[in-house]
Design an enzyme around this catalytic site. Structure first.
Site, PDB file in Angstrom:
ATOM      1  N   LYS A  48     -11.421  -5.236  -3.932  1.00  0.00           N
ATOM      2  CA  LYS A  48     -12.620  -4.398  -4.033  1.00  0.00           C
ATOM      3  C   LYS A  48     -12.267  -2.927  -4.194  1.00  0.00           C
ATOM      4  O   LYS A  48     -13.109  -2.121  -4.545  1.00  0.00           O
ATOM      5  CB  LYS A  48     -13.579  -4.631  -2.866  1.00  0.00           C
ATOM      6  N   LYS A  89      -3.699  -9.569  -7.066  1.00  0.00           N
ATOM      7  CA  LYS A  89      -4.925 -10.026  -6.406  1.00  0.00           C
ATOM      8  C   LYS A  89      -6.147  -9.227  -6.849  1.00  0.00           C
ATOM      9  O   LYS A  89      -6.046  -8.016  -7.057  1.00  0.00           O
ATOM     10  CB  LYS A  89      -4.683  -9.826  -4.901  1.00  0.00           C
ATOM     11  N   LYS A 144       0.827  -1.214   0.000  1.00  0.00           N
ATOM     12  CA  LYS A 144       0.000   0.000   0.000  1.00  0.00           C
ATOM     13  C   LYS A 144       0.861   1.265   0.000  1.00  0.00           C
ATOM     14  O   LYS A 144       0.520   2.260  -0.619  1.00  0.00           O
ATOM     15  CB  LYS A 144      -0.945  -0.006   1.208  1.00  0.00           C
TER      16      LYS A 144
HETATM   17  P1  TYM Z   1     -10.844  -7.711   3.221  1.00  0.00           P
HETATM   18  O1  TYM Z   1     -12.041  -6.868   3.416  1.00  0.00           O
HETATM   19  O2  TYM Z   1      -9.733  -7.166   2.405  1.00  0.00           O
HETATM   20  O3  TYM Z   1     -11.232  -9.111   2.635  1.00  0.00           O
HETATM   21  C1  TYM Z   1     -12.234  -9.912   3.230  1.00  0.00           C
HETATM   22  C2  TYM Z   1     -11.855 -11.373   3.109  1.00  0.00           C
HETATM   23  O4  TYM Z   1     -11.706 -11.731   1.742  1.00  0.00           O
HETATM   24  C3  TYM Z   1     -10.415 -12.287   1.511  1.00  0.00           C
HETATM   25  N1  TYM Z   1      -9.976 -11.860   0.175  1.00  0.00           N
HETATM   26  C4  TYM Z   1      -9.666 -12.692  -0.811  1.00  0.00           C
HETATM   27  N2  TYM Z   1      -9.646 -14.039  -0.887  1.00  0.00           N
HETATM   28  C5  TYM Z   1      -9.297 -14.592  -2.070  1.00  0.00           C
HETATM   29  N3  TYM Z   1      -8.975 -13.871  -3.172  1.00  0.00           N
HETATM   30  C6  TYM Z   1      -8.976 -12.530  -3.140  1.00  0.00           C
HETATM   31  N4  TYM Z   1      -8.646 -11.820  -4.219  1.00  0.00           N
HETATM   32  C7  TYM Z   1      -9.337 -11.873  -1.920  1.00  0.00           C
HETATM   33  N5  TYM Z   1      -9.456 -10.580  -1.558  1.00  0.00           N
HETATM   34  C8  TYM Z   1      -9.837 -10.594  -0.261  1.00  0.00           C
HETATM   35  C9  TYM Z   1      -9.530 -11.702   2.607  1.00  0.00           C
HETATM   36  O5  TYM Z   1      -8.411 -12.509   2.840  1.00  0.00           O
HETATM   37  C10 TYM Z   1     -10.501 -11.681   3.767  1.00  0.00           C
HETATM   38  O6  TYM Z   1     -10.567 -12.959   4.365  1.00  0.00           O
HETATM   39  N6  TYM Z   1      -8.280  -7.100   7.370  1.00  0.00           N
HETATM   40  C11 TYM Z   1      -9.363  -7.846   6.834  1.00  0.00           C
HETATM   41  C12 TYM Z   1     -10.670  -7.708   7.624  1.00  0.00           C
HETATM   42  C13 TYM Z   1     -10.482  -8.044   9.063  1.00  0.00           C
HETATM   43  C14 TYM Z   1     -10.317  -9.338   9.606  1.00  0.00           C
HETATM   44  C15 TYM Z   1     -10.151  -9.142  11.005  1.00  0.00           C
HETATM   45  C16 TYM Z   1     -10.321 -10.607   9.036  1.00  0.00           C
HETATM   46  C17 TYM Z   1     -10.425  -7.157  10.081  1.00  0.00           C
HETATM   47  N7  TYM Z   1     -10.215  -7.815  11.261  1.00  0.00           N
HETATM   48  C18 TYM Z   1      -9.950 -10.226  11.852  1.00  0.00           C
HETATM   49  C19 TYM Z   1     -10.118 -11.701   9.907  1.00  0.00           C
HETATM   50  C20 TYM Z   1      -9.942 -11.483  11.286  1.00  0.00           C
HETATM   51  C21 TYM Z   1      -9.611  -7.344   5.426  1.00  0.00           C
HETATM   52  O7  TYM Z   1      -9.274  -6.260   5.080  1.00  0.00           O
HETATM   53  O8  TYM Z   1     -10.275  -8.162   4.653  1.00  0.00           O
END
Ligand code: TYM
Length: 333
Positions: A201, A198, A115
């Site tokens: 969103k 990757k 980032k």
């Molecule tokens: P976030 O919002 O970026 O993504 C949500 C979940 O989707 C998974 N993910 C993916 N999996 C496969 N391929 C992809 N291209 C892809 N993009 C996203 C992410 O790995 C995630 O599981 N920091 C986290 C949110 C969070 C969290 C937590 C998760 C906050 N606290 C505690 C687990 C435990 C996040 O930004 O996810």
């Protein structure tokens, strides 16, 4: 015997993609049957990349995300669904844990480095740096046993384990050490136009991501435009290095159908990429339209959505307060 605890979250920084779905959300209903699940909407994490957007738009994203959780099968009568900022214990434990987190290890987080690299001409928020510590607080507050996430979060999860062990070594077994759950297939869905990175969103190029709320036309166009390769004759085969585009589409299809990639290779042997994409499109539409149908039903009912968040926060506070009190007592003694 009490159920094991599962915690996971999504940051409402944009509309959910098929990457989020195949990476983790597709198994949430299965987990809901086995574990006591906490499904968090991590709006404080979203602030790290949305500080300039209005509160109104973040509010909308939160409700969109909640309605998508529900339409993907999360049931508020079985699981605890809540908004991170409604449970102050998260920020409180975040500060405490930052005393047990080291500059060096946070600097090594690849997401942070990525980032920073992406925004080379802008100042770097401290929140972006301490992002994994807030994740640690999220997870450790609930004495979590399992955390299902995509591959991009694995390094953060390892750091959470390190921080918890460091704290436990000094003060006794306060925190449960969480285990990561990674899907066998779909743990890293790649961008459609650039399958070396990757799917995200928050990608500025909307053609890179299929969103769960995309229209049929837009899904079709994005899929047909997705990068493949110039193999002649075309070959639907998994080869991440030489055929990253086709491999990514195979992974998506395998994740959505539950069929093995090796079986799909046989099924689409000698088929054109156009035919393969059409088959994937049919499955994608089946999954996405089902989600959208209930999404629009839930999204209309704002009162119901706020009720879920209110109740979820009350429950989450009860659970998290126990751990926070324990931590505060031990630090003050
Ligand atoms: P976030 O919002 O970026 O993504 C949500 C979940 O989707 C998974 N993910 C993916 N999996 C496969 N391929 C992809 N291209 C892809 N993009 C996203 C992410 O790995 C995630 O599981 N920091 C986290 C949110 C969070 C969290 C937590 C998760 C906050 N606290 C505690 C687990 C435990 C996040 O930004 O996810």
């Amino acid at each position: 015997m009490s159920k094991s605890i599962l915690f996971t979250g999504v940051q409402p920084s944009g509309f959910l993609t098929i990457g989020n779905y195949c990476g983790t959300i597709n198994r949430w209903t299965e987990f809901q049957k086995k574990y006591l699940c906490f499904f968090c909407i991590s709006d404080l994490h979203a602030l790290t990349i949305l500080p300039k957007k209005s509160k109104e738009s973040l509010n909308n994203r939160i409700l969109d995300t909640l309605a998508l959780y529900l339409s993907c099968g999360v049931d508020p009568s079985k699981s605890i669904i809540f908004l991170q900022s409604n449970v102050y214990q998260h920020t409180q434990l975040h500060w405490i844990l930052s005393n047990f987190s080291y500059f060096g290890e946070l600097s090594r987080m690849t997401q942070f480095k990525y980032k920073v690299n992406l925004n080379q001409n802008s100042p770097i928020n401290l929140s972006l740096f301490s992002y994994p510590i807030l994740m640690a607080a999220d997870i450790l507050l609930y004495q979590t046993n399992f955390v299902p996430v995509g591959l991009d979060q694995k390094q953060h999860l390892e750091l959470v384990g390190t921080i918890a062990r460091r704290f436990n070594k000094r003060y006794g077994n306060i925190f449960t050490i969480p285990s990561i759950i990674l899907n066998n297939v779909g743990f890293k869905i790649m961008a459609l136009q650039n399958p070396m990175k990757k799917m995200s969103k928050s990608d500025n190029n909307l053609n890179n991501s299929i969103f769960l709320l995309d229209s049929i036309d837009s899904i079709r166009i994005k899929l047909y435009k997705s990068l493949t390769d110039s193999s002649n004759p075309p070959e639907v085969k998994y080869d991440q290095y030489n055929k990253p585009g086709i491999s990514n589409l195979l992974v998506i299809l395998s994740s959505l159908t539950g069929k093995k990639i090796s079986d799909l290779e046989i099924e689409f042997n000698k088929c054109t990429y156009q035919y393969f994409k059409k088959s994937l499109l049919d499955i994608l539409l089946e999954v996405i339209l089902k989600i959208q149908k209930s999404y629009f039903f839930f999204r209309k009912d704002i009162h119901y959505l706020y009720d879920i968040l209110r109740l979820g926060a009350e429950n989450a506070r009860i659970h998290s307060e126990k751990t926070l009190c324990q931590v505060q007592n031990i630090l003050n003694s």
